[in-house]
Each structure stands twice: as C-alpha cells, then as structure tokens.
Write a protein that holds these residues in place. Sequence first.
Motif, PDB file in Angstrom:
ATOM      1  N   PRO A   4      71.156  46.995 117.583  1.00 57.70           N
ATOM      2  CA  PRO A   4      72.483  46.475 117.920  1.00 57.70           C
ATOM      3  C   PRO A   4      73.149  47.246 118.630  1.00 57.70           C
ATOM      4  O   PRO A   4      72.868  48.625 118.657  1.00 57.70           O
ATOM      5  CB  PRO A   4      73.089  46.194 116.584  1.00 57.70           C
ATOM      6  N   GLN A   5      74.322  46.818 119.697  1.00 59.27           N
ATOM      7  CA  GLN A   5      75.151  47.596 120.429  1.00 59.27           C
ATOM      8  C   GLN A   5      76.394  47.487 119.794  1.00 59.27           C
ATOM      9  O   GLN A   5      76.759  46.233 119.269  1.00 59.27           O
ATOM     10  CB  GLN A   5      75.011  47.132 121.666  1.00 59.27           C
ATOM     11  N   THR A   6      77.171  48.557 119.500  1.00 57.82           N
ATOM     12  CA  THR A   6      78.412  48.339 118.810  1.00 57.82           C
ATOM     13  C   THR A   6      79.517  48.674 119.895  1.00 57.82           C
ATOM     14  O   THR A   6      79.424  49.737 120.583  1.00 57.82           O
ATOM     15  CB  THR A   6      78.814  49.249 117.834  1.00 57.82           C
ATOM     16  N   ILE A   8      83.954  48.773 120.275  1.00 55.90           N
ATOM     17  CA  ILE A   8      85.305  48.734 119.597  1.00 55.90           C
ATOM     18  C   ILE A   8      86.225  48.343 120.834  1.00 55.90           C
ATOM     19  O   ILE A   8      86.269  48.381 122.003  1.00 55.90           O
ATOM     20  CB  ILE A   8      85.680  50.244 119.480  1.00 55.90           C
ATOM     21  N   THR A  17      85.819  45.687 115.618  1.00 52.68           N
ATOM     22  CA  THR A  17      84.179  46.356 116.065  1.00 52.68           C
ATOM     23  C   THR A  17      83.539  45.086 116.330  1.00 52.68           C
ATOM     24  O   THR A  17      83.433  43.917 115.498  1.00 52.68           O
ATOM     25  CB  THR A  17      83.735  46.859 114.813  1.00 52.68           C
ATOM     26  N   ILE A  18      82.738  45.053 117.437  1.00 57.83           N
ATOM     27  CA  ILE A  18      81.991  44.018 117.816  1.00 57.83           C
ATOM     28  C   ILE A  18      80.374  44.438 117.999  1.00 57.83           C
ATOM     29  O   ILE A  18      80.114  45.539 118.401  1.00 57.83           O
ATOM     30  CB  ILE A  18      82.012  43.791 119.235  1.00 57.83           C
ATOM     31  N   GLU A  19      79.556  43.942 117.088  1.00 56.96           N
ATOM     32  CA  GLU A  19      78.210  44.166 116.991  1.00 56.96           C
ATOM     33  C   GLU A  19      77.404  43.174 117.686  1.00 56.96           C
ATOM     34  O   GLU A  19      77.529  42.170 117.428  1.00 56.96           O
ATOM     35  CB  GLU A  19      77.679  44.444 115.561  1.00 56.96           C
ATOM     36  N   HIS A  20      76.801  43.631 118.832  1.00 58.89           N
ATOM     37  CA  HIS A  20      76.007  42.602 119.585  1.00 58.89           C
ATOM     38  C   HIS A  20      74.418  42.816 119.296  1.00 58.89           C
ATOM     39  O   HIS A  20      74.033  43.893 119.547  1.00 58.89           O
ATOM     40  CB  HIS A  20      76.225  42.851 121.041  1.00 58.89           C
ATOM     41  N   ARG A  21      73.582  41.996 119.013  1.00 60.78           N
ATOM     42  CA  ARG A  21      72.297  41.737 118.764  1.00 60.78           C
ATOM     43  C   ARG A  21      71.658  40.805 119.966  1.00 60.78           C
ATOM     44  O   ARG A  21      72.046  39.768 119.858  1.00 60.78           O
ATOM     45  CB  ARG A  21      71.773  41.325 117.276  1.00 60.78           C
ATOM     46  N   GLN A  34      84.754  41.988 113.658  1.00 58.31           N
ATOM     47  CA  GLN A  34      85.237  42.245 112.340  1.00 58.31           C
ATOM     48  C   GLN A  34      86.401  43.261 112.624  1.00 58.31           C
ATOM     49  O   GLN A  34      86.549  44.037 113.467  1.00 58.31           O
ATOM     50  CB  GLN A  34      84.359  43.058 111.605  1.00 58.31           C
ATOM     51  N   TYR A  48      86.443  38.548 109.906  1.00 55.46           N
ATOM     52  CA  TYR A  48      84.949  38.637 110.019  1.00 55.46           C
ATOM     53  C   TYR A  48      84.504  37.274 110.850  1.00 55.46           C
ATOM     54  O   TYR A  48      84.966  36.046 110.310  1.00 55.46           O
ATOM     55  CB  TYR A  48      84.259  38.712 108.914  1.00 55.46           C
TER      56      TYR A  48
END
Length: 94
Positions: A4-6, A8, A17-21, A34, A48
């Motif tokens: 995953p890439q994170t 801000i 915080t954005i987590e991209h898979r 989130q 969330y």
Amino acid sequence: MSAPQTFILTWEGRRLTIEHREAWIAGADHLAIQSEDREPLPITETGYRSHFLSGEELAARGGPAAYVETWLNDAARTSEWKAHVAASRQLSLF
C-alpha cells in the motif's frame, strides 16, 4: 498485489491519512480514508471510509489524494454537511 501507498492530506484543517492499495480485490483499487482522531468528514460520520474504484478512474482523477480532495469538496456542498459545520460552531451549555 503491491504494497500500500500512504498519502497525507490536510482538508479544511483536518489531517487525513489515505492508504491506497492497487488492484486489491477483483482488480479494484482500494482507498482507506481516515481522519485524525476520527473526526467526521462529509463522506463519513465516523472519520473512516473504505472505498473501491477502478485504477483507471483513480488515475484519471489525479491519483488518491486528488481524488479524495475532490470527493470531499463535492460532498461538503450538501445541506447535511453545512448543517453539521454550523452545529459544530455553536457553543453548547449542555
């Protein structure tokens, strides 16, 4: 499946915080959004949000951070969000 890439993002004074898979389930990309301290956002009351979309759509909209920022800006125009913001600015004696 890649790691995953994170990202801000600061939106309206809120740190997100954005987590991209990429291609996480059935080829769809996944965003986990989130807010710090789980503050409500116009796209989620809990702070969330899990969201699936195609990688092509995500790329066409400028990537994860740009996509989320546009989504938040659009959702912030709703009367529900405007009422939430107005209520949160009011002082309460109770």
